[in-house]
Design an enzyme around this catalytic site. Structure first.
Site, short mmCIF file in Angstrom:
data_model
loop_
_atom_site.label_atom_id
_atom_site.label_comp_id
_atom_site.label_asym_id
_atom_site.label_seq_id
_atom_site.Cartn_x
_atom_site.Cartn_y
_atom_site.Cartn_z
N ASP A 14 0.79 -1.22 0.00
CA ASP A 14 0.00 0.00 0.00
C ASP A 14 0.83 1.28 0.00
O ASP A 14 0.27 2.37 0.11
CB ASP A 14 -0.97 0.00 1.19
CG ASP A 14 -0.30 -0.40 2.49
OD1 ASP A 14 0.89 -0.76 2.47
OD2 ASP A 14 -0.98 -0.37 3.53
N ASN A 111 -4.98 -2.21 -3.36
CA ASN A 111 -4.63 -3.19 -4.38
C ASN A 111 -5.57 -3.11 -5.57
O ASN A 111 -5.15 -3.24 -6.70
CB ASN A 111 -4.57 -4.60 -3.78
CG ASN A 111 -5.67 -4.82 -2.79
OD1 ASN A 111 -6.83 -4.69 -3.14
ND2 ASN A 111 -5.33 -5.15 -1.57
N CYS A 138 -5.57 0.48 10.37
CA CYS A 138 -4.35 0.97 9.72
C CYS A 138 -4.44 2.50 9.64
O CYS A 138 -5.00 3.12 10.54
CB CYS A 138 -4.22 0.30 8.34
SG CYS A 138 -2.61 0.52 7.59
N HIS A 174 12.56 -4.06 2.49
CA HIS A 174 11.47 -4.73 1.78
C HIS A 174 10.13 -4.56 2.50
O HIS A 174 9.26 -5.42 2.42
CB HIS A 174 11.80 -6.22 1.58
CG HIS A 174 13.04 -6.42 0.77
ND1 HIS A 174 13.06 -6.27 -0.61
CD2 HIS A 174 14.31 -6.72 1.12
CE1 HIS A 174 14.28 -6.48 -1.05
NE2 HIS A 174 15.06 -6.75 -0.04
N ASP A 197 9.73 0.35 20.89
CA ASP A 197 9.38 -0.98 20.41
C ASP A 197 9.79 -2.00 21.47
O ASP A 197 10.92 -1.95 21.97
CB ASP A 197 10.13 -1.26 19.09
CG ASP A 197 9.58 -2.46 18.34
OD1 ASP A 197 9.34 -3.51 18.98
OD2 ASP A 197 9.39 -2.36 17.12
N TYR A 422 -9.66 -9.11 10.04
CA TYR A 422 -10.25 -8.40 11.18
C TYR A 422 -10.11 -9.33 12.39
O TYR A 422 -9.73 -10.49 12.22
CB TYR A 422 -11.74 -8.12 10.90
CG TYR A 422 -12.01 -7.27 9.68
CD1 TYR A 422 -11.94 -5.89 9.74
CD2 TYR A 422 -12.33 -7.86 8.46
CE1 TYR A 422 -12.20 -5.10 8.61
CE2 TYR A 422 -12.59 -7.08 7.33
CZ TYR A 422 -12.52 -5.71 7.41
OH TYR A 422 -12.77 -4.94 6.30
N ARG A 598 4.64 -8.51 9.78
CA ARG A 598 4.60 -8.60 8.32
C ARG A 598 5.95 -9.13 7.85
O ARG A 598 6.97 -8.47 8.04
CB ARG A 598 4.37 -7.25 7.68
CG ARG A 598 3.00 -6.66 7.84
CD ARG A 598 2.86 -5.96 9.17
NE ARG A 598 1.67 -5.16 9.29
CZ ARG A 598 0.45 -5.62 9.50
NH1 ARG A 598 0.23 -6.92 9.56
NH2 ARG A 598 -0.56 -4.81 9.63
N PHE A 603 2.61 -9.28 1.17
CA PHE A 603 1.79 -8.20 1.67
C PHE A 603 0.55 -8.82 2.30
O PHE A 603 -0.24 -9.48 1.62
CB PHE A 603 1.38 -7.24 0.56
CG PHE A 603 0.47 -6.14 1.05
CD1 PHE A 603 0.93 -5.20 1.96
CD2 PHE A 603 -0.85 -6.06 0.64
CE1 PHE A 603 0.09 -4.20 2.44
CE2 PHE A 603 -1.70 -5.07 1.13
CZ PHE A 603 -1.23 -4.13 2.03
N HIS A 668 0.74 -12.14 10.80
CA HIS A 668 -0.58 -11.91 10.20
C HIS A 668 -0.64 -12.52 8.81
O HIS A 668 0.32 -12.46 8.06
CB HIS A 668 -0.83 -10.40 10.11
CG HIS A 668 -2.03 -10.06 9.26
ND1 HIS A 668 -3.26 -10.62 9.47
CD2 HIS A 668 -2.18 -9.22 8.19
CE1 HIS A 668 -4.12 -10.14 8.58
NE2 HIS A 668 -3.49 -9.30 7.80
#
Ligand SMILES: Nc1nc2c(c(=O)[nH]1)N[C@H]1C(S)=C(S)[C@@H](COP(=O)(O)OP(=O)(O)OC[C@H]3O[C@@H](n4cnc5c(=O)[nH]c(N)nc54)[C@H](O)[C@@H]3O)O[C@H]1N2
Ligand SMILES: Nc1nc2c(c(=O)[nH]1)N[C@H]1C(S)=C(S)[C@@H](COP(=O)(O)OP(=O)(O)OC[C@H]3O[C@@H](n4cnc5c(=O)[nH]c(N)nc54)[C@H](O)[C@@H]3O)O[C@H]1N2
Ligand code: SF4
Ligand SMILES: [Mo]
Length: 732
Positions: A14, A111, A138, A174, A197, A422, A598, A603, A668
């Site tokens: 995205d 997308n 997001c 990446h 973090d 979700y 991720r 993606f 995810h």
């Protein structure tokens, strides 16, 4: 550029890098880096793999109609005409029986790219407010909440800033490559980088300051920063005095968070907290770029508000090196206008699921903000990153199951693997099983598509023209050119909605024959056609203007920056930010689980079927600290189940010193295309983070109703490699 090379905006992820596409014999042969030196390093191996995605043998090419029971994954091929006629007929039946609000749509937009808000336009003309999207977890919900404080969603000035604060956000070579490149360039100029973090992430490794906070405690951390900033007079008194409301109330709230309390909540040493706050506040131009971490936790609304408040009180709003409030691009009609939100009646808006209970990004907030938005930005509905007037997804799925407060009986998913995107995947499955009509618009047969009545093949970014405007987040316009023909029966989502609109008698409100007509329409505000835009260059940037608020005020009810939010107050919520503790680990579930990792080669839920990407990461992993592994008697590579009170996922253990003790990290988006036909729904319930997290009230942010993905209780159980994994690539 040679004749058969075109510019493309990549939509594999995205962030939308502009790349070049090379064509041979009518097929996409290579996708390569841009020829402009400023953009040439904005490419990752997912973009390079686009030809393998676009030319994939399993790509959907023909419309499919379900045969047999829902979810059995048996299909007959039908014509596009037949599919659209039947879909229209069945949708009309649902709407006649249950009202237009019984129709829900889930999509993401990046997308499928070229919808141009025709989905919202169709729904608004029909009368349905129930549009949902993955952007509710997001930048979309972040944008909506940012508007409460200063009326827009700002973008950081990476090019001039002297300090970058990353709340968990971890761009890499990446992963969100352009942002990674911009952070590196800023660092090379001497900008400081502060990372918050729990893990030693890639960005943390090279940061100036790393605060290893406990997952889910970002709001408390920000309150601690404000405590330092107010106590040490590090705020911009002139700006706050002239342009902000609610300073005294905010200070009183902040005083409830002395640093010893913040240290206790976050687990970070108070001296380090103070040093970080000072570094941020004293920098001459500092930014807190958008992060997905604060849009997925129980104190999400407060945490996002606190970022907004930090920007404002430190004088970083709409200044060089700070964060600019862009507004609409004046030469390109925004999606907000095409959507026709003003045509949906207030009565139907009030039926939007979430409107009463979790209104922060629904029409309820939009209606409060529309006057100021029109005054400052020229149009009443500012839909930024598509996230500003959405229904609440959990409420929608619940209504699909329970038919309360009213039934939802038709569900369309376009370019969104809704089943896995979700919280509470169990409920989403039940919801989909209780539908009269499901349509998926997809490029591959995903678990969500397997549950549909009709699956329509989508086109891809090398097969369509576009002018990308980052959904009003920035004012930049980027050219994306059609390089090859799409499969004969594949459509853009734009075409899909236009064709459906014709069948509903909305033809006169959809006057566009094709995508180029729509692009001509959107560019008409600058007196150009798409062909002329294409001739004029590959990208356009508007010259930034700073401190625009001096002329117009801010797009909030008071016209000021609202430290004390009148919008939240009017909706019945605490107008000041606060910290709320999430569900705590227990004896039974001793770890804090954070989901959403991720992996570089994919993606979200996609690309597990692309060999050159899958070989880079054949299987998902659950990450754990070595001492926790030892306590559990586990070693790297063991097969484990990660269990919560709501579900479990199976994967191999990755023991990493970079992990924070007491935490588990679960990825995810994993399903296994190679298990299609062997395991139900392609193994969508084996390793997906969405099965672990509940969307009961105690797991939801109050104001938005979004789930707590950052630190919910879980445990590890050793297991053998489950039998179903024998057909999974790379499992042993
Ligand atoms: N290759 C690749 N790149 C992608 C994507 C992809 O799927 N694949 N997806 C894109 C999208 S849509 C998004 S939203 C972004 C997301 O990407 P990032 O912004 O990088 O987010 P994550 O990878 O989810 O997590 C980032 C960090 O947050 C830390 N973290 C976990 N919990 C907390 C917490 O409670 N507080 C804080 N402060 N930190 C925490 C984790 O340890 C992790 O290091 O990536 C984008 N880039
Ligand atoms: N459980 C859980 N849910 C999450 C997240 C999480 O971490 N955990 N992350 C959230 C975040 S940050 C985000 S950004 C969203 C992302 O949500 P989405 O962006 O919707 O991502 P996916 O659900 O993976 O769905 C993308 C689908 O689009 C299809 N597709 C790709 N290109 C095209 C095209 O050109 N045309 C059509 N028709 N289809 C196409 C792909 O095959 C894929 O199935 O998910 C959110 N949801
Ligand atoms: S980071 Fe990679 S996948 Fe994302 S837009 Fe850029 S090239 Fe495409
Ligand atoms: Mo995202």
């Amino acid at each position: 550029m040679s004749a058969d090379t075109t510019y493309s905006v990549c939509t594999i992820c995205d962030i939308g890098c502009q790349l070049r596409t090379e064509v041979e014999d009518g097929k996409v042969k290579r996708v390569i880096a841009h020829d402009n030196p400023m953009l040439a390093s904005n490419i990752c191996f997912k973009g390079v793999a686009a030809p393998s995605v676009h030319n994939h043998p399993d790509r959907l090419r023909v419309p499919l109609k379900r045969v047999g029971a829902r979810g059995e994954d048996n299909w007959e091929e039908i014509s596009y005409e037949q599919a659209m006629n039947e879909i229209a007929e069945r949708l009309k039946k649902v709407v006649d029986e249950h009202g237009p609000e019984s129709f829900a749509v889930s999509t993401s937009g990046w997308n499928t790219q070229t919808t141009h808000a025709t989905d919202r336009r169709f729904m608004n003309l029909l009368g349905s407010p129930n549009w949902i999207s993955g952007v509710s977890l997001c930048a979309g919900n972040t944008a909506a909440v940012n508007k409460f404080t200063y009326g827009w969603f700002p973008m950081g000035d990476f090019g001039n800033t002297n300090c970058i604060v990353l709340f968990g956000h971890n761009p890499r070579k990446h992963s969100w490559t352009p942002i990674y490149n911009q952070i590196n360039a800023a660092r090379a100029r001497g900008a400081k980088v502060i990372v918050l973090d729990p893990r030693v992430s890639d960005q943390a490794e090279v940061s100036d300051l790393h605060l290893r906070l406990r997952a889910g405690t970002d709001a408390a951390m920000c309150l601690g920063w404000l405590k330092v900033i107010f106590d040490e007079d590090l705020y911009d008194k002139d700006f706050v005095g002239e342009w902000c409301t609610g300073l005294d109330e905010l200070k009183a709230r902040v005083d409830e968070y002395p640093l010893d309390r913040v240290e206790q909540i976050t687990g970070v040493d108070r001296e380090l907290i103070a040093e970080a706050a000072r570094t941020y506040a004293n920098a001459d131009g500092a930014i807190i770029p958008w992060t997905p971490i604060t849009d997925m936790q129980i104190s999400s609304t407060s945490a996002i508000r606190l970022h907004s408040i930090l920007r404002a009180v430190t004088g970083n709003l709409d200044v060089v090196g700070g964060e600019s409030l862009g507004g609409f691009n004046q030469g390109y009609i925004p999606e907000s206008e095409i959507a026709l939100h003003e045509e949906l009646s207030l009565g139907q808006k009030e039926k939007q699921l979430g409107f009463d209970k979790h209104p922060a990004y629904t029409y309820r907030a939009a209606e409060i903000l529309k006057g100021p938005t029109e005054k400052v930005w020229g149009y009443p509905y500012a839909d930024i990153v598509m996230g500003c007037h959405m229904a609440n997804p959990s409420e929608v799925f619940r209504a699909m199951v329970t038919e309360e407060p009213y039934p939802i009986k038709a569900f369309f998913a376009l370019g969104n693997n809704a089943l896995m995107s979700y919280p509470n995947q169990h409920q989403i499955l039940k919801a989909m099983m209780n539908q009269d009509l499901i349509v998926a618009h997809e490029i591959f047969m995903t678990p969500t598509a397997m549950l549909a009545d009709y699956v329509l093949p989508g086109d891809v970014f090398t097969e369509r023209n576009h002018v990308a405007d980052s959904w009003s987040w920035t004012t930049r316009l980027s050219l994306s050119q059609k390089a090859v023909e799409s499969p004969a029966d594949a459509t853009s989502t734009f075409q899909f909605w236009c064709d459906l609109a014709q069948r509903f008698g909305f033809g006169n409100r959809f006057p566009w024959e094709n995508l180029e007509d729509m692009l001509d329409h959107r560019l008409s505000r600058s007196g150009r056609t798409f062909a002329e835009f294409e001739q004029s260059g590959f990208m356009e940037m508007q010259t930034p203007q700073y401190r625009k608020y001096k002329k117009t005020g801010f797009a909030t009810p008071s016209g000021k920056v609202e430290l004390y939010s009148s919008v939240l107050e009017e909706m019945g919520f605490d107008p000041l930010p606060y910290y709320r503790e999430g569900p705590l680990p227990s004896e039974q579930y001793p770890y804090a689980v954070f989901s959403g990792v991720r992996e570089d080669p994919f993606f979200q839920t996609g690309q597990r079927n692309i060999p050159e990407l899958r070989s880079r990461c054949p299987l998902p992993s659950i990450f754990v600290h070595p001492e926790d592994a030892e306590t559990e008697g586990l070693v790297d590579g063991d097969w484990v189940k990660l269990e919560t009170a709501y579900g479990d996922v199976t994967a191999q253990l990755a023991v990493q010193t970079s992990m924070k003790q007491g935490h588990l990290r679960v990825p995810h988006g994993w399903w296994y295309p190679e298990l299609r036909g062997k395991v139900k729904l392609g193994g969508a319930f084996l390793s997906s983070d969405a099965v672990l997290c509940s969307d009961d009230d105690e797991f939801l942010d109050h104001e938005q109703g979004i789930p707590h993905f950052k630190g919910y209780p879980g445990r590890l159980v050793k297991t053998e490699m489950p039998e179903v994994f024998k057909d999974v690539q790379g499992a042993s």
